[in-house]
Design an enzyme around this catalytic site. Structure first.
Site, PDB file in Angstrom:
ATOM      1  N   ASP A  94     -10.324 115.860 113.292  1.00 23.65           N
ATOM      2  CA  ASP A  94     -10.425 116.493 111.964  1.00 23.65           C
ATOM      3  C   ASP A  94     -11.546 117.531 111.935  1.00 23.65           C
ATOM      4  O   ASP A  94     -11.377 118.616 111.384  1.00 23.65           O
ATOM      5  CB  ASP A  94     -10.672 115.432 110.886  1.00 23.65           C
ATOM      6  CG  ASP A  94      -9.589 114.370 110.874  1.00 23.65           C
ATOM      7  OD1 ASP A  94      -8.416 114.743 110.710  1.00 23.65           O
ATOM      8  OD2 ASP A  94      -9.917 113.183 111.026  1.00 23.65           O
ATOM      9  N   ASP A  98     -10.314 120.776 106.824  1.00 25.78           N
ATOM     10  CA  ASP A  98      -9.028 120.206 107.224  1.00 25.78           C
ATOM     11  C   ASP A  98      -8.776 118.997 106.319  1.00 25.78           C
ATOM     12  O   ASP A  98      -9.331 117.918 106.545  1.00 25.78           O
ATOM     13  CB  ASP A  98      -9.062 119.780 108.690  1.00 25.78           C
ATOM     14  CG  ASP A  98      -7.737 119.197 109.153  1.00 25.78           C
ATOM     15  OD1 ASP A  98      -6.681 119.677 108.696  1.00 25.78           O
ATOM     16  OD2 ASP A  98      -7.762 118.268 109.974  1.00 25.78           O
ATOM     17  N   GLU A 111      -6.774 124.523 105.423  1.00 24.28           N
ATOM     18  CA  GLU A 111      -5.437 124.520 106.008  1.00 24.28           C
ATOM     19  C   GLU A 111      -4.406 124.236 104.924  1.00 24.28           C
ATOM     20  O   GLU A 111      -4.619 123.392 104.050  1.00 24.28           O
ATOM     21  CB  GLU A 111      -5.349 123.452 107.108  1.00 24.28           C
ATOM     22  CG  GLU A 111      -4.069 123.534 107.911  1.00 24.28           C
ATOM     23  CD  GLU A 111      -4.125 122.629 109.122  1.00 24.28           C
ATOM     24  OE1 GLU A 111      -4.182 123.164 110.248  1.00 24.28           O
ATOM     25  OE2 GLU A 111      -4.107 121.399 108.946  1.00 24.28           O
TER      26      GLU A 111
END
Length: 184
Positions: free
Chosen positions: A143, A11, A71
Site C-alpha cells: 500500500d 492508495d 488512485e
C-alpha cells in the site's frame, strides 16, 4: 531541492490506506516518507472510516504537502467490497480537500504505466521500480509502495502539463507574430 513541490500520494483501502510523500522540482524526485493507515476490522464501518480520517489527517498535518494524488477506484465483482472501498476513498479525498489541496486522480493502469512502463504489472514490480526511482525509500507495505507510485505519477504528470502549457504559449506567440507580420 530548490523550489520543490511536496506531493502526497494516497492508495485508498478500508483495511490499509497507503500514503507516500515526495518532493519534486520538476526533474528530480526526493523521498520524504511513506506508510499506511490501518483500520480495525473488528469495528463498525463508521469507526473504521474515522480511523482512516484521523490517520491521514495526522500525516497531512505533519508532512504539509502542497498537492495530493489518489488512485481511482476500480470496480470488481463484489459490489459490497467496491462500495466500502469507495467510502474509504471518499475519506481519503476529504482529508486533503479539507486542507485546501488540489487532488489529482489517476487510474491504476496509468500509475503502472508511468512507474513500470506497462499498464499491467504486479505489486513486486511496482515496489522494485519505486525503490529504483526513490533509492532512499523502503516502503514497508504494498500500500505504501503504491502510494509512492501515485505520487511519482503526479510528479511526472505535472512536468508534462508544464511542457504542454509552454508549447501552447510558444504556438500562440508564433501565431501572433505571424499575424503582426502579415498585417504590416
Amino acid at each position: 531541492m530548490r523550489g520543490a513541490i511536496r506531493i502526497m500520494g494516497i492508495d485508498p483501502g478500508l483495511r490499509n490506506t497507503g500514503w507516500g510523500v515526495i518532493d519534486t522540482d520538476g526533474v528530480k524526485l526526493g523521498f520524504i516518507a511513506c506508510g499506511s493507515v490501518s483500520s480495525d476490522a473488528a469495528e463498525s464501518l463508521g469507526v473504521r472510516l474515522r480511523q482512516i480520517f484521523d490517520g491521514l489527517s495526522g500525516v497531512l498535518a505533519e508532512m504539509a504537502p502542497a498537492e495530493a494524488a489518489i488512485e481511482q477506484t476500480f470496480v470488481n465483482r463484489d459490489g459490497a467490497a467496491t462500495l466500502k472501498l469507495g467510502q474509504a476513498r471518499g475519506i481519503a479525498m476529504l482529508v486533503p480537500a479539507m486542507a485546501g489541496l488540489t487532488i489529482a486522480e489517476y487510474a491504476p493502469n496509468a500509475v503502472k504505466k508511468t512507474v513500470i512502463g506497462a499498464g499491467h504489472g504486479d505489486k513486486d514490480q511496482i515496489r522494485a521500480m519505486v525503490k529504483y526511482l526513490l533509492p532512499k525509500a523502503d516502503p514497508g507495505s504494498a500500500d505504501a509502495a503504491d502510494a509512492l507510485a501515485i505520487a511519482i505519477t503526479h510528479a511526472h504528470s505535472r512536468s508534462w502539463s508544464k511542457l504542454e502549457a509552454a508549447v501552447a504559449r510558444a504556438d500562440l506567440q508564433a501565431k501572433s507574430s505571424r499575424a503582426q507580420r502579415t498585417a504590416s
